[in-house]
Design a protein around this motif. Structure first.
Motif, PDB file in Angstrom:
ATOM      1  N   VAL A  56       0.702  -0.916  -0.187  1.00  0.00           N
ATOM      2  CA  VAL A  56       0.254  -0.385  -0.159  1.00  0.00           C
ATOM      3  C   VAL A  56       1.060   1.456  -0.109  1.00  0.00           C
ATOM      4  N   ARG A  57       1.376   2.236  -1.428  1.00  0.00           N
ATOM      5  CA  ARG A  57       1.917   2.808  -0.759  1.00  0.00           C
ATOM      6  C   ARG A  57       1.369   4.341  -2.098  1.00  0.00           C
ATOM      7  N   GLY A  58       1.839   5.591  -2.159  1.00  0.00           N
ATOM      8  CA  GLY A  58       2.085   6.360  -3.299  1.00  0.00           C
ATOM      9  C   GLY A  58       0.631   6.735  -3.148  1.00  0.00           C
ATOM     10  N   THR A  59      -0.418   6.039  -4.445  1.00  0.00           N
ATOM     11  CA  THR A  59      -1.624   7.266  -3.795  1.00  0.00           C
ATOM     12  C   THR A  59      -2.823   6.012  -3.349  1.00  0.00           C
ATOM     13  N   ASP A  60      -2.326   4.873  -3.489  1.00  0.00           N
ATOM     14  CA  ASP A  60      -3.230   3.779  -2.940  1.00  0.00           C
ATOM     15  C   ASP A  60      -2.934   3.986  -1.120  1.00  0.00           C
ATOM     16  N   LYS A  61      -2.129   4.823  -0.873  1.00  0.00           N
ATOM     17  CA  LYS A  61      -1.759   5.079  -0.354  1.00  0.00           C
ATOM     18  C   LYS A  61      -2.811   6.516   0.618  1.00  0.00           C
ATOM     19  N   LEU A  62      -2.719   7.458  -0.020  1.00  0.00           N
ATOM     20  CA  LEU A  62      -3.047   8.597   0.063  1.00  0.00           C
ATOM     21  C   LEU A  62      -4.563   8.697   0.344  1.00  0.00           C
ATOM     22  N   MET A  63      -5.175   7.625  -0.607  1.00  0.00           N
ATOM     23  CA  MET A  63      -6.993   7.027  -0.930  1.00  0.00           C
ATOM     24  C   MET A  63      -7.418   7.095   0.505  1.00  0.00           C
ATOM     25  N   ARG A  64      -6.547   5.825   0.812  1.00  0.00           N
ATOM     26  CA  ARG A  64      -6.600   5.127   2.248  1.00  0.00           C
ATOM     27  C   ARG A  64      -7.021   6.014   3.868  1.00  0.00           C
ATOM     28  N   TYR A  65      -6.198   6.907   3.282  1.00  0.00           N
ATOM     29  CA  TYR A  65      -5.552   7.974   4.877  1.00  0.00           C
ATOM     30  C   TYR A  65      -7.295   9.047   4.473  1.00  0.00           C
ATOM     31  N   ILE A  66      -7.652   9.423   3.407  1.00  0.00           N
ATOM     32  CA  ILE A  66      -8.411  10.361   3.019  1.00  0.00           C
ATOM     33  C   ILE A  66     -10.256   9.841   3.417  1.00  0.00           C
ATOM     34  N   TYR A  67      -9.927   9.064   2.796  1.00  0.00           N
ATOM     35  CA  TYR A  67     -11.396   7.603   2.871  1.00  0.00           C
ATOM     36  C   TYR A  67     -11.620   7.576   3.731  1.00  0.00           C
ATOM     37  N   ASP A  68     -10.421   6.527   5.465  1.00  0.00           N
ATOM     38  CA  ASP A  68     -10.530   6.551   6.647  1.00  0.00           C
ATOM     39  C   ASP A  68     -10.730   7.499   7.338  1.00  0.00           C
ATOM     40  N   GLY A  69     -10.624   8.536   6.983  1.00  0.00           N
ATOM     41  CA  GLY A  69     -10.728  10.058   7.487  1.00  0.00           C
ATOM     42  C   GLY A  69     -12.098  10.634   8.144  1.00  0.00           C
ATOM     43  N   LEU A  70     -13.251  10.680   7.129  1.00  0.00           N
ATOM     44  CA  LEU A  70     -14.317  11.230   7.078  1.00  0.00           C
ATOM     45  C   LEU A  70     -15.567  10.095   6.615  1.00  0.00           C
ATOM     46  N   PRO A  71     -14.980   8.657   6.882  1.00  0.00           N
ATOM     47  CA  PRO A  71     -15.696   7.962   5.819  1.00  0.00           C
ATOM     48  C   PRO A  71     -17.302   7.921   6.100  1.00  0.00           C
ATOM     49  N   ALA A  72     -18.037   8.063   6.835  1.00  0.00           N
ATOM     50  CA  ALA A  72     -19.748   8.786   7.095  1.00  0.00           C
ATOM     51  C   ALA A  72     -20.115   9.784   6.138  1.00  0.00           C
ATOM     52  N   LEU A  73     -18.928  10.726   5.841  1.00  0.00           N
ATOM     53  CA  LEU A  73     -19.313  11.867   4.977  1.00  0.00           C
ATOM     54  C   LEU A  73     -20.204  11.551   3.237  1.00  0.00           C
ATOM     55  N   HIS A  74     -19.022  10.599   2.958  1.00  0.00           N
ATOM     56  CA  HIS A  74     -19.371   9.764   1.818  1.00  0.00           C
ATOM     57  C   HIS A  74     -20.242  10.196   0.867  1.00  0.00           C
ATOM     58  N   ASN A  75     -21.042   9.330   1.864  1.00  0.00           N
ATOM     59  CA  ASN A  75     -21.859   8.725   0.627  1.00  0.00           C
ATOM     60  C   ASN A  75     -23.293  10.246   0.679  1.00  0.00           C
ATOM     61  N   PRO A  76     -23.442  10.615   1.616  1.00  0.00           N
ATOM     62  CA  PRO A  76     -24.330  12.464   1.068  1.00  0.00           C
ATOM     63  C   PRO A  76     -23.070  12.974   0.321  1.00  0.00           C
ATOM     64  N   ALA A  77     -22.299  13.696   0.519  1.00  0.00           N
ATOM     65  CA  ALA A  77     -21.549  14.029  -0.034  1.00  0.00           C
ATOM     66  C   ALA A  77     -21.382  14.151  -1.757  1.00  0.00           C
ATOM     67  N   VAL A  78     -21.407  12.404  -2.080  1.00  0.00           N
ATOM     68  CA  VAL A  78     -21.856  12.045  -3.305  1.00  0.00           C
ATOM     69  C   VAL A  78     -23.073  12.736  -3.783  1.00  0.00           C
ATOM     70  N   LYS A  79     -23.734  12.280  -3.221  1.00  0.00           N
ATOM     71  CA  LYS A  79     -25.570  12.394  -3.503  1.00  0.00           C
ATOM     72  C   LYS A  79     -26.280  14.175  -3.137  1.00  0.00           C
ATOM     73  N   LEU A  80     -24.924  14.751  -2.553  1.00  0.00           N
ATOM     74  CA  LEU A  80     -25.672  16.337  -2.909  1.00  0.00           C
ATOM     75  C   LEU A  80     -24.414  17.177  -3.644  1.00  0.00           C
ATOM     76  N   LEU A  81     -23.537  16.973  -4.176  1.00  0.00           N
ATOM     77  CA  LEU A  81     -22.231  17.784  -4.525  1.00  0.00           C
ATOM     78  C   LEU A  81     -22.250  16.977  -6.199  1.00  0.00           C
ATOM     79  N   LEU A  82     -22.182  16.484  -6.372  1.00  0.00           N
ATOM     80  CA  LEU A  82     -22.386  15.759  -7.698  1.00  0.00           C
ATOM     81  C   LEU A  82     -23.096  17.104  -8.102  1.00  0.00           C
ATOM     82  N   PRO A  83     -24.277  16.697  -7.684  1.00  0.00           N
ATOM     83  CA  PRO A  83     -25.010  17.648  -9.689  1.00  0.00           C
ATOM     84  C   PRO A  83     -24.508  19.709  -8.782  1.00  0.00           C
TER      85      PRO A  83
END
Length: 292
Positions: free
Chosen positions: A58-85
């Motif tokens: 787990v290195r490079g962008t793999d590690k970066l993206m895991r860090y981001i996703y582990d940070g605030l995982p509960a916000l991911h689905n609502p953020a996609v739903k509200l911000l994408l449009p």
């Protein structure tokens, strides 16, 4: 994960068979580890997850993206739903999911049941994350069809949210584990549908990920990938270029990786399904028999 589920898995290093050692309660694994009969590797069961990956990989962008996703995982689905449009100025989350969901041909799975080899029908979502696609599968799968849904991901935080989503939907057929998309812990040709959404451009080696998805898919099954790509019509728009860069900061050239498909890929279909997303579908032909 149930102890019987270990039979579906394979060593991510050599693809050898795995066996579990440790406590089991009512058929559910609650600790211990699994070992490979081929290379002897051992893989732990910790914090509610079987961990079939090597941290050193787990290195490079793999590690970066895991860090981001582990940070605030509960916000991911609502953020996609509200911000994408808002960011796209059009193209809703529902439109996005239904577009690539149609390419998966989930309704056609009914014609495969029961399988002649006796195993259950299985769907693999590489990088299931917070379970945003579980509702899509529940809607599109034929009613009453018994299907296992497997969701490996590198982010334990996202998978914990995904488990809650599955429980809320009443889906008891979802299996989650910590695994690396570059070395999927499954035997060849073990899934009847394979797909990935929203992360392949942030992985260190997309070509290898596509090859792994092709390896574990039953020949002829649709393999679908969807991720960010700015539609050519909007490249002159400063607003769209800026907002698109905001969500793809980790990738200097986010685009459909058609050129990275495994050799022999057929029935290739590339489409721009929303202003910011493409869908890529392909299939792999049956492998020729191995000569003795």
């Amino acid at each position: 994960m149930k102890r019987d589920d270990i039979q579906t898995l394979a060593c991510p290093t050599c693809h050898g068979a795995l066996s579990h050692e440790g406590p089991v309660v009512s058929g559910e694994i609650v600790g211990g580890s699994v070992s490979c009969s081929g290379c002897g590797a051992r893989w732990p069961f910790e914090d509610g997850f079987l961990r079939l990956y090597r941290e050193a990989e787990v290195r490079g962008t793999d590690k970066l993206m895991r860090y981001i996703y582990d940070g605030l995982p509960a916000l991911h689905n609502p953020a996609v739903k509200l911000l994408l449009p808002v960011l796209q100025l059009g193209g809703s989350e529902v439109q996005l999911r239904e577009a690539y969901g149609e390419r998966l041909e989930l309704g056609a799975l009914a014609a495969l049941a029961p399988r002649t080899d006796g195993r259950p029908l299985r769907i693999l979502e590489v990088g299931m994350g917070a379970g945003a696609n579980l509702g899509l599968m529940q809607r599109r799968l034929p009613k009453g069809l018994a299907v296992e849904i497997w969701g490996p991901d590198l982010s334990a935080g996202m998978l914990r949210v995904g488990r809650k989503v599955a429980a809320k939907l009443g889906m008891t057929n979802v299996r989650t584990l910590i695994a690396d998309a570059h070395a999927l812990p499954f035997p060849d040709a073990s899934f009847d549908r394979v797909f990935h959404v929203g992360g392949i451009s942030g992985m260190r080696d997309p070509r290898r990920v596509l090859a792994e998805m092709a390896r574990v898919a039953v020949p002829g099954t649709p393999i679908v990938v969807a991720d960010e790509q700015l539609t050519p019509e909007l490249r002159r728009s400063l607003y769209h270029r800026v907002t698109f860069k905001m969500i793809t900061f980790y990738d200097p050239d986010p685009h459909c990786p058609r050129e990275l498909l495994p050799a022999g890929a057929e029935d290739v279909l590339e489409e721009q399904i929303t202003p910011f997303y493409y869908a890529l579908r392909f299939r792999m032909p049956a492998r020729p028999p191995t000569r003795p």
